[in-house]
Design an enzyme around this catalytic site. Structure first.
Site, short mmCIF file in Angstrom:
data_model
loop_
_atom_site.label_atom_id
_atom_site.label_comp_id
_atom_site.label_asym_id
_atom_site.label_seq_id
_atom_site.Cartn_x
_atom_site.Cartn_y
_atom_site.Cartn_z
N SER A 76 0.88 -1.04 0.00
CA SER A 76 0.02 0.02 -0.01
C SER A 76 0.92 1.26 0.24
O SER A 76 2.06 1.34 0.59
CB SER A 76 -0.85 -0.08 1.33
OG SER A 76 -1.37 1.25 1.82
N TYR A 118 -0.05 -0.12 10.17
CA TYR A 118 -0.28 -0.90 8.85
C TYR A 118 0.67 -0.60 7.63
O TYR A 118 1.07 -1.70 7.17
CB TYR A 118 -1.72 -0.32 8.42
CG TYR A 118 -1.98 -0.68 7.01
CD1 TYR A 118 -2.89 -2.00 6.71
CD2 TYR A 118 -2.16 0.05 5.78
CE1 TYR A 118 -3.33 -2.34 5.31
CE2 TYR A 118 -2.57 -0.23 4.59
CZ TYR A 118 -3.00 -1.43 4.37
OH TYR A 118 -3.54 -1.60 3.10
N LYS A 125 3.15 -3.70 6.36
CA LYS A 125 3.31 -4.08 4.78
C LYS A 125 4.59 -3.61 4.51
O LYS A 125 5.24 -4.60 3.77
CB LYS A 125 2.28 -2.94 4.17
CG LYS A 125 1.02 -3.03 4.05
CD LYS A 125 0.34 -4.23 3.46
CE LYS A 125 -1.03 -4.25 3.62
NZ LYS A 125 -1.59 -5.65 2.75
N1 LIG Z 1 -8.66 -1.00 -1.22
C1 LIG Z 1 -7.84 -0.26 -1.01
O1 LIG Z 1 -7.81 1.01 -1.25
C2 LIG Z 1 -6.23 -0.84 -0.61
C3 LIG Z 1 -5.29 -0.05 -0.98
C4 LIG Z 1 -4.05 -0.46 -0.55
C5 LIG Z 1 -3.82 -1.63 -0.17
N2 LIG Z 1 -4.92 -2.70 -0.13
C6 LIG Z 1 -4.51 -4.05 0.13
O2 LIG Z 1 -5.13 -4.80 -0.80
C7 LIG Z 1 -5.59 -5.96 -0.04
C8 LIG Z 1 -7.06 -6.15 -0.37
O3 LIG Z 1 -7.70 -5.16 0.17
P1 LIG Z 1 -9.58 -4.93 0.06
O4 LIG Z 1 -9.82 -3.53 0.03
O5 LIG Z 1 -10.08 -5.96 -0.68
O6 LIG Z 1 -9.66 -5.26 1.74
P2 LIG Z 1 -10.80 -6.25 2.14
O7 LIG Z 1 -10.87 -5.83 3.90
O8 LIG Z 1 -12.14 -6.07 1.64
O9 LIG Z 1 -10.40 -7.64 2.08
C9 LIG Z 1 -9.34 -8.19 3.12
C10 LIG Z 1 -9.54 -9.60 3.34
O10 LIG Z 1 -8.75 -10.01 4.26
C11 LIG Z 1 -9.32 -10.95 4.98
N3 LIG Z 1 -8.74 -11.35 6.29
C12 LIG Z 1 -8.24 -10.66 7.51
N4 LIG Z 1 -7.61 -11.21 8.36
C13 LIG Z 1 -7.62 -12.15 7.94
C14 LIG Z 1 -7.10 -13.64 8.50
N5 LIG Z 1 -6.32 -13.67 9.79
N6 LIG Z 1 -7.13 -14.71 7.71
C15 LIG Z 1 -7.53 -14.79 6.60
N7 LIG Z 1 -8.05 -13.64 5.93
C16 LIG Z 1 -8.21 -12.54 6.72
C17 LIG Z 1 -10.82 -10.12 5.29
O11 LIG Z 1 -11.77 -11.28 6.01
C18 LIG Z 1 -10.88 -9.58 4.12
O12 LIG Z 1 -12.11 -10.56 3.39
C19 LIG Z 1 -5.37 -5.83 1.36
O13 LIG Z 1 -3.92 -6.44 1.48
C20 LIG Z 1 -5.10 -4.43 1.43
O14 LIG Z 1 -4.29 -4.12 2.55
C21 LIG Z 1 -6.15 -2.15 -0.28
#
Ligand SMILES: NC(=O)c1ccc[n+]([C@@H]2O[C@H](COP(=O)([O-])OP(=O)(O)OC[C@H]3O[C@@H](n4cnc5c(N)ncnc54)[C@H](O)[C@@H]3O)[C@@H](O)[C@H]2O)c1
Ligand SMILES: NC(=O)c1ccc[n+]([C@@H]2O[C@H](COP(=O)([O-])OP(=O)(O)OC[C@H]3O[C@@H](n4cnc5c(N)ncnc54)[C@H](O)[C@@H]3O)[C@@H](O)[C@H]2O)c1
Lengths: 327, 327
Positions: free
Chosen positions: B126, B150, B154
């Site tokens: 991120s 966070y 990362k």
């Molecule tokens: N959406 C954004 O703007 C954004 C920006 C930068 C980075 N990211 C990264 O992209 C990835 C996906 O993001 P997203 O927006 O889909 O997030 P999200 O929260 O919708 O999905 C993350 C998933 O991880 C699962 N999770 C959490 N703890 C867990 C565990 N202990 N074991 C198994 N699963 C677990 C959650 O249940 C969830 O379904 C993440 O790694 C996030 O950090 C997202």
């Protein structure tokens, strides 16, 4: 002031312990306890204050927490598996350099929570965190793309220390040490070992092999200046240190050929003639990837020091490591 | 080609799963298995290939190793505790984002050792890894000094992934995602939540509050372009990717006021009038520390893409998230 040195049996740990025991104070406060911990209980030191020695394996989270929980104000975390070994024994490197560091930081966090304090943790990182393509001299804000496991583990440790500090769990300060030369004692298996042995052995009448060309250039600091910097790190107010918890220590860029000439100026021709120049492609393939030029602007601003010349390193070795033993 | 998506029940995980199932192939090879794992078994997807759903908590090392050990060629590691929660629940963030990532990498390492393969691991990092004083636009070689847990977790994950890759344990690729907007569904507790909700709610006839001034500027990517980039990451040959395993994805710098005008051009005046502008100093204090300008030169060179304009983001939301549901 209660001071704990983890890795207190090592090269820098022992020198730091002697320096603190002799001074009897740190950051303007009298040292009331000086505890040295290492895999085996470190050699005790005395001076204005006497040390206490304990055995500790930092891969043991509970033992680390218990030892730290006994109460300390400044914790020097020097224990590490060095580069060659961390590369050869990957899981050991992860266990000691990454998990071990986290156990130390967690211990300090728990201590702080129990005492209502924010223990100071001084962590020795390394220029091994730098690798790959970088602007040179490397600025303070360069990215860390280490090209060995030791460097990756130190860099991850720095990130944790910074975050634990930001959260207020502890007051962390990470110093990226240059290659420390001249290291006393025996050669070790580090690829950098020759950077000490080509001086240490000849200055004691023994032969040594230099596995790189005289043009090889690297980033150095003497043990004496390193220890002064480790002490200085504890004296800087938190506000002055600021949010960036890790910094590159000052050092000097030296060409091996020039370092040998410095030895000649201090100790004459005889030691220089004991060096056999015999290039070793395996060692060269490792050390040529290392960085030689840094711009440690922040550290200089904060009052950390480098040596004036490599002649200093030679003199310090004779004064600190050879003359005392010959008495 | 056996594909595993860890975090496959999340926002991006579900979109990626649907995209892969529809295509039936990845990096030119037919997908023979598509496994989705998350805390609860994810909603299954179908297309040219049907997914299989499993429950997995990545804080459980043995379970993670067993699931990964069943055999996969490409592992998308998307599971994470997001920024707000990692800040509020420090130990949970460490357990999921740092230890959990390591369990995934260790699982891939063991799988590779057992199969004589080098599993590909695509890790979503991120822009939260960037913080503090940095040159802007942030170059690819900038240092990581995250200002939240966070981001620190990362960044440490990136370091491990790079080192596991260098050691040949796996073929790791880390993508630093911009803020993905427009995120469908409900508002969440992330400080960035408004960056989707001020479009998502009004486009569906609901009111929304914008807690920052129209001049607030940030770094964005649409979900559709993000998913294309996640797919593209798997197609790049290892030699082309090179030793730096992490890169910042392309994105666009947008001013909130301009994004609202983009919505007006696509969807007319009505949605824009549903936004109430009411500054929230608490939210501002967090989001003003975030970075708005990056120079993702390496990602562009490797063929990753950004959106052409925020009008695209609006259109993609209507096409991908609103129209399908209204059928
Ligand atoms: N959406 C954004 O703007 C954004 C920006 C930068 C980075 N990211 C990264 O992209 C990835 C996906 O993001 P997203 O927006 O889909 O997030 P999200 O929260 O919708 O999905 C993350 C998933 O991880 C699962 N999770 C959490 N703890 C867990 C565990 N202990 N074991 C198994 N699963 C677990 C959650 O249940 C969830 O379904 C993440 O790694 C996030 O950090 C997202
Ligand atoms: N000497 C240098 O050139 C140099 C350069 C950069 C960084 N550093 C760092 O400075 C620190 C001190 O370096 P040094 O040259 O004194 O190294 P050293 O090897 O002499 O000392 C390290 C000590 O750590 C101890 N140790 C190892 N594993 C341990 C464990 N599991 N539990 C407890 N103790 C353990 C060792 O027993 C040893 O005494 C290290 O962190 C090192 O990475 C040194």
């Amino acid at each position: 002031m209660r001071v704990l040195i983890i890795g207190g049996g090592g090269f820098l740990g022992q020198k730091l312990a002697r320096r603190l025991a002799a001074a009897g104070e740190l950051a303007g406060r009298a040292i009331t306890a000086l505890t040295l911990a290492d895999l085996a209980p470190p050699a005790p030191v005395t001076g204005r204050v006497a040390s206490q020695s304990l055995a500790l394996d930092i891969t043991d989270m509970a033992a680390t927490g218990a030892l730290i929980g006994a109460g300390h104000d400044v914790i020097y975390h020097l224990a590490a598996v060095v580069s060659g070994q961390a590369e050869a024994e990957f899981d050991l490197g992860m266990a000691v350099n990454l998990d071990g560091a986290r156990h130390v930081f967690e211990g300090a966090r728990a201590l702080g929570a129990a005492e209502g304090s924010r223990p100071m943790v001084i962590f020795t990182s390394s220029i091994a965190v730098y690798g790959g393509e970088l602007p040179e001299p490397i600025p303070d804000w360069a990215g860390l793309t280490p090209t060995n496991s030791y460097g990756a583990q130190k860099a991850a440790g720095e990130l944790m220390l910074a975050d634990y500090s930001r959260k207020g769990f502890l007051d962390g300060r990470a110093l990226r040490l240059p290659t420390i030369s001249i290291r006393p004692g025996k050669p070790n298996k580090a690829a950098s070992s020759f950077m000490s042995s080509i001086f240490r052995e000849p200055l004691q009448g023994e032969p040594a092999i230099c596995p790189v060309s005289p043009d090889y250039t690297h980033w150095f600091l003497s043990p004496r200046a390193c220890i002064e910097n480790l002490v200085h790190a504890a004296t800087i107010p938190d506000e002055t240190w600021g949010p960036r918890r890790a910094l590159a220590l000052p050092g000097r860029t030296h060409r091996i050929g020039d370092m040998v000439e410095a030895m000649r100026r201090v100790a004459g021709d005889a030691p220089c003639e004991l060096i056999r120049w015999q290039r070793d492609p395996e060692i060269e393939s490792i050390v040529l990837g290392w960085k030689a030029r840094l711009d440690p602007a922040r550290a200089l601003e904060l009052g950390f020091v480098a040596d004036a010349s490599f002649e200093d390193n030679i003199r310090y070795f004779l004064e600190d490591d050879i003359l005392p033993a010959s008495h």
